[in-house]
Write an enzyme that holds these catalytic residues in place. Structure first.
Site, PDB file in Angstrom:
ATOM      1  N   ALA A 166      50.882  -3.044  16.769  1.00 18.88           N
ATOM      2  CA  ALA A 166      51.633  -2.402  15.701  1.00 18.88           C
ATOM      3  C   ALA A 166      50.756  -2.022  14.508  1.00 18.88           C
ATOM      4  O   ALA A 166      51.130  -1.162  13.716  1.00 18.88           O
ATOM      5  CB  ALA A 166      52.758  -3.323  15.235  1.00 18.88           C
ATOM      6  N   ASP A 180      52.890  -5.564  25.784  1.00 12.52           N
ATOM      7  CA  ASP A 180      51.748  -6.371  25.367  1.00 12.52           C
ATOM      8  C   ASP A 180      52.006  -7.869  25.521  1.00 12.52           C
ATOM      9  O   ASP A 180      51.096  -8.621  25.899  1.00 12.52           O
ATOM     10  CB  ASP A 180      51.314  -6.023  23.938  1.00 12.52           C
ATOM     11  CG  ASP A 180      52.460  -6.004  22.946  1.00 12.52           C
ATOM     12  OD1 ASP A 180      53.582  -6.441  23.272  1.00 12.52           O
ATOM     13  OD2 ASP A 180      52.233  -5.526  21.810  1.00 12.52           O
ATOM     14  N   THR A 181      53.229  -8.321  25.272  1.00 12.56           N
ATOM     15  CA  THR A 181      53.519  -9.745  25.476  1.00 12.56           C
ATOM     16  C   THR A 181      53.461 -10.102  26.949  1.00 12.56           C
ATOM     17  O   THR A 181      53.026 -11.197  27.318  1.00 12.56           O
ATOM     18  CB  THR A 181      54.902 -10.102  24.902  1.00 12.56           C
ATOM     19  OG1 THR A 181      54.981  -9.661  23.553  1.00 12.56           O
ATOM     20  CG2 THR A 181      55.135 -11.591  24.953  1.00 12.56           C
ATOM     21  N   ARG A 210      42.733  -1.114  20.294  1.00 13.90           N
ATOM     22  CA  ARG A 210      41.323  -1.369  20.632  1.00 13.90           C
ATOM     23  C   ARG A 210      41.131  -1.131  22.114  1.00 13.90           C
ATOM     24  O   ARG A 210      42.073  -1.161  22.896  1.00 13.90           O
ATOM     25  CB  ARG A 210      40.915  -2.797  20.268  1.00 13.90           C
ATOM     26  CG  ARG A 210      41.705  -3.893  20.950  1.00 13.90           C
ATOM     27  CD  ARG A 210      42.839  -4.384  20.111  1.00 13.90           C
ATOM     28  NE  ARG A 210      43.574  -5.472  20.739  1.00 13.90           N
ATOM     29  CZ  ARG A 210      43.312  -6.738  20.579  1.00 13.90           C
ATOM     30  NH1 ARG A 210      42.276  -7.107  19.853  1.00 13.90           N
ATOM     31  NH2 ARG A 210      44.064  -7.661  21.140  1.00 13.90           N
TER      32      ARG A 210
END
Length: 538
Positions: A61, A284-285, A65
């Protein structure tokens, strides 16, 4: 089936959208094209016992990268290729993601990896937000940010048509005002012509994977965060969506994490054209949880902008109690389910820091954490990190001060007091959620495995151990990128199982252990914190 939906499925070379379908062990599948136009997962050479290199693109958020993972002799080494900011933009009163800027940064990341022979690339991002795609394959508008206020009041409108109980019994997803179910319902009410002109919907990672490969699919773990997937059948909850008059024709085919989507298109990256794109757990989690063993008696805590605390199960828990406690059953990798709860997380401190910077005081995180160690500040002001006032306030500092006034507590007067209040409150909230998790699963969790950027926050880790009375094991920091790479390794055949990938990660990256040292002192303030949470629910 509508004419617009048929356009998505056609196999004509002129059709802008193609789909891939596959499973967790997609490297074992045969390449084939079906008459319906779907392009199925492609096999890849077996890489076991040889060196391999993988690129994980991880979008958060606040920043994105690109992480290069090198697997050699059973040890995984990672290095950062580049990092870039992810700042939302205000547009005519709405909050949007600058998705084209993110796309440019992804292309630059691929160019920076031009000298590396990549075996695959995987991309993960946050859940819930989406983009609408037109008939020529173009993005119709910048995607809304989940903290935009367009869903204010929308959940209540949805419940008037389908009850919370029924929605939960189908999807098993916790109720958050920015769930895609509510965002899409809001869009159907406010911009029906725009919805009519769309032929497909892609969540943020699905949209970017579409731009990388030309193939549009919905990766399962990320799709579950939308509150639009049936937790039992693992397919789209079309009955629920139809009951709300929402356009199921926009939903792409679902694929499992570990599917090989296809090669990077030449017009995307001349240097990495042809490199395979693997869909990891695109949420992502989901990727963070894939990096470590987070079942049994070990709970996991993904710590960052959001905190997500839960455990890995083989089946969802869809009981009324789970609904009352507002736990979520998100899809995991290799057929698992992540029973967890979202917690406000370090967003509160990040927002305060931005407010102070706007006032001319640019405090480093290290400076704030160092000042918060002063025990003279302990337990002065406690807040519920999930109070609605903290979701998208104009001024987080003022919102915290106002909360303290309303609950009869002293207002924090300086950054050290705000920092200490936020960290202590997060630790107490972790305890409350952990106790609820134990109630739902019927087992005690002996330790908490903290992963993600927040695992570097040693003060919060110690507070968490003290507040919960459990050992905290912190690391790895780059859990999301590592879980992303783990599924790339599994998809390409570099490892034979998820367990093997996790073992490689465990021996490649050190962890730090925190034991409770002041649990009794924290115990005396826990009931007070619970009273403030009850105030938030009133």
């Amino acid at each position: 089936m509508s004419a617009a939906h048929r356009r998505i499925r056609r196999s004509s070379p002129r059709s802008p959208i193609r789909a891939a379908s596959g499973g967790v062990f997609c490297f074992a599948k045969r390449a084939r094209a079906a008459g319906n136009g779907f392009v199925f997962a492609t096999p890849h050479r077996m890489l076991r016992n040889v060196s391999a290199q993988f690129l994980a693109i991880d979008l958060g958020a606040e920043s994105g990268r690109a992480i290069l993972g090198k697997l050699r002799a059973g040890v995984l080494d990672v290095s950062e290729i580049c990092r870039f900011s992810n700042e939302p933009v205000r547009q005519r009163g709405s909050l949007r993601w600058d998705i084209l800027r993110l796309w440019l940064e992804i292309q630059r990341a691929l160019d920076r990896a031009a000298d590396t022979r990549l075996d695959s690339v995987g991309l993960d991002a946050w859940g819930c937000d989406y983009g609408l795609i037109g008939e020529r394959g173009d993005l119709l508008e910048n995607p809304y940010h989940y903290r935009d206020a367009r869903t204010d009041g929308i959940p209540e409108a949805v419940y008037a048509r389908v009850s919370r109980e029924e929605i939960y019994s189908i999807t098993g997803i916790q109720f958050l005002p920015f769930n895609t179910l509510f965002q899409l319902y809001a869009a159907c009410r406010s911009t029906p012509k725009l919805i009519d002109s769309a032929v497909a919907l892609g969540t943020i990672p699905d949209l970017l994977n579409y731009w990388l490969t030309g193939r549009l699919n919905a990766e399962y773990t990320n799709a579950t965060t939308m509150q639009c997937v049936d937790a039992r059948t693992r397919g789209w909850a079309t009955g629920l969506l139809s009951a709300l008059d929402m356009p199921t024709r926009l939903l792409p085919p679902l694929v499992n994490p570990g599917t090989i989507l296809g090669p990077i298109a030449r017009d995307v990256s001349a240097t990495n054209a042809g490199t395979l794109v693997v869909v990891p757990a695109c949420h992502d989690t989901g990727s963070a949880a894939a990096s470590v063993d987070c079942g049994g008696t070990s709970a996991f805590l993904s710590s960052g902008t959001w905190s997500l605390l839960g455990t890995e199960l083989r089946a969802p828990i869809l009981t009324p109690k789970a609904s009352d406690l507002n736990f979520t059953n998100e899809g995991g990798v290799c057929g698992t389910v992540r029973l967890l709860k979202n917690i406000g997380g370090l967003w509160l401190l990040q927002s305060c820091r931005r407010q102070w910077a706007a006032s001319g005081h640019d405090y480093a995180y290290e400076e704030l954490l160092a000042s918060a160690r002063d025990d003279r500040l302990s337990f002065r002001s406690l807040i519920d990190p999930d109070h609605h006032a903290f979701l998208h306030p104009e001024n987080m500092v003022a919102s915290i001060a106002d909360y303290c006034r309303q609950t009869g507590q002293p207002e924090p007067s300086a950054p050290p007091e705000y920092s200490r209040s936020i960290l202590e409150s997060l630790a107490f909230k972790y305890r409350a959620v952990l106790e609820s998790l134990e109630e739902l699963t019927g087992k005690r969790f002996e330790q908490i495995r903290v992963v993600g950027g927040g695992s570097r926050n040693r003060l919060l880790n110690q507070f968490t151990a003290d507040a919960t009375g459990r050992a905290v094991v912190a690391g790895p920091v780059e859990a999301t990128a590592l879980g992303n790479i783990a599924m790339q390794m599994l998809a390409t055949g570099a490892v034979a199982s998820l367990a093997e990938a996790r073992q490689i990660i465990d021996r490649s990256f050190p962890v730090e252990r925190f034991e409770p040292t002041a649990a009794d002192r924290w115990e005396s303030h826990y009931r007070r914190f619970q009273e403030y949470v009850e105030f938030s629910c009133a």
